[in-house]
Design an enzyme around this catalytic site. Structure first.
Site, PDB file in Angstrom:
ATOM      1  CG  MET A   1      -1.986  -1.103   1.169  1.00 19.41           C
ATOM      2  SD  MET A   1      -3.006  -1.217   2.671  1.00 19.41           S
ATOM      3  CE  MET A   1      -1.889  -2.106   3.775  1.00 19.41           C
TER       4      MET A   1
ATOM      5  CB  CYS B   1      -1.346   0.350  -8.916  1.00 21.74           C
ATOM      6  SG  CYS B   1      -1.486   2.039  -8.292  1.00 21.74           S
TER       7      CYS B   1
ATOM      8  CG  ASN C   1      -6.015  -7.725  -2.408  1.00 19.82           C
ATOM      9  OD1 ASN C   1      -5.828  -6.859  -3.263  1.00 19.82           O
ATOM     10  ND2 ASN C   1      -6.077  -7.423  -1.120  1.00 19.82           N
TER      11      ASN C   1
ATOM     12  N   GLY D   1      -5.549  -5.775   3.046  1.00 18.55           N
ATOM     13  CA  GLY D   1      -4.925  -4.470   2.894  1.00 18.55           C
ATOM     14  C   GLY D   1      -5.289  -3.514   4.006  1.00 18.55           C
TER      15      GLY D   1
END
Length: 331
Positions: A17, A99, A210, A233
């Site tokens: 992150m 991302c 995830n 996360g």
């Protein structure tokens, strides 16, 4: 680290992150769990290879098992960055194909690469050729108007064909047009059943899920359904005491749950060393704000750290004062 140990650690991992999972954060997380696989923030291959920013590879030996996440789209450059990461001592090198930020799109890496699976395969092949440690991929289920049912299995098959045996799948599309990076973490619907079907379709691969996972109970459900790993996360960052302190006994069947109060005290020598090296207190304590979420004294803990850690000369005594509120309110 042996491949078997790394695979075992990947049963639970903390997501990479940006601005959060730096080495101070990872040190804290390692005190909470000896087993969980930790990831760096994304480091771009150009920064390492062209910019010579090798300081971005610094980490504490205590962090193992720890993985370096790279961003990039040039096979040769990624191969060189992978070599540098392996030489720095990372246990795994991970390629970011998930991302959605504008900066990542303009550099042609991250989620936009879901549209160029052949290039990703070329990158992964080059990275594997340059690396003595495992190379993995973190991806989305698709982007924009792609059909995940078609795109995702094709993408996974291409990764398998070039020797990648471990992938983490964020169970959301990334909408590169029309949604901000923040919205991309919440707005696109989660499709866990698709990810579970990918495990059925690729039983020979180690696949982690995830996205939107907030608890160890939820992680256990995915593992019981056949997933090889679960990556958490934001919940692990904002409430590490709940997510990570019990991870070793609950997920790995080892040790006992850690006491966040004990962990806070164990951070004090680390903080002292950081300050002696010229660092600032808040660089470490900003990652500790959620350590006592939901516990008596948590609000005062956050208030003291937030107000005092940035003042000139602030030291470990600030953490001790904040901790007094937790232990006193819990008594």
């Amino acid at each position: 680290m042996t491949p078997d140990r790394l695979t075992r650690s990947a049963r639970l991992s903390v997501a990479p992150m940006m601005d959060w999972t730096d080495r101070h954060c990872r040190f804290l997380h390692r005190l909470l769990s000896a087993e969980t696989l930790l990831y760096t923030e994304m480091v771009t291959a150009p920064a390492l290879v062209r910019g010579g920013a090798l300081h971005l590879l610094a980490f504490n030996p205590e962090e193992h098992p720890v993985a370096l996440q790279l961003g990039g789209s040039g096979p040769a450059e990624l191969a060189e960055a992978t070599r540098l990461g392996a030489e720095a001592g990372y246990d795994e090198i991970n390629l970011n194909v998930g991302c959605p930020s504008d900066r990542v799109q303009s550099g042609c890496f991250g989620a936009v690469l879901m549209e160029r699976p052949a290039l990703v395969a070329e990158c992964v092949a080059a990275m594997r050729a340059a690396s003595p440690v495992e190379v993995t991929v973190k991806c989305r289920i698709g982007v924009d108007d792609q059909d995940p049912e078609t795109v995702l299995p094709d993408f996974i098959a291409r990764m398998r064909d070039v020797g990648c045996t471990r992938l983490t799948i964020h169970a959301r599309k990334a909408w590169l047009q029309g949604l901000s990076p923040k919205e991309n973490r919440d707005v696109p619907p989660l499709d866990y059943p698709l990810v579970l079907r990918m495990k059925e379709r690729f039983p020979d691969l180690h696949l982690s899920v995830n996205g939107g996972i907030t608890s160890l109970d939820q992680a256990r459900v995915f593992l019981d359904q056949g997933m090889d790993g679960v990556m958490i996360g934001r919940a692990a960052y904002h409430d590490p005491g709940a997510v990570l302190a019990a991870a070793d006994p609950v997920i790995f069947g080892t040790g006992a749950a850690r006491d966040p109060v004990e962990v806070a005290r164990l951070m004090l020598p680390y903080i002292a060393r950081h300050l002696e090296d010229g660092g600032k207190l808040h660089q470490v304590t900003r990652h500790m704000l959620g350590l006592f979420s939901g516990r008596p004294g948590a609000r005062r803990w956050r208030q003291v750290l937030s107000a005092e850690a940035t003042r000139p000369g602030a030291g470990p005594e600030v953490v001790e004062a904040a901790l007094d509120h937790v232990t006193r309110d819990a008594a």
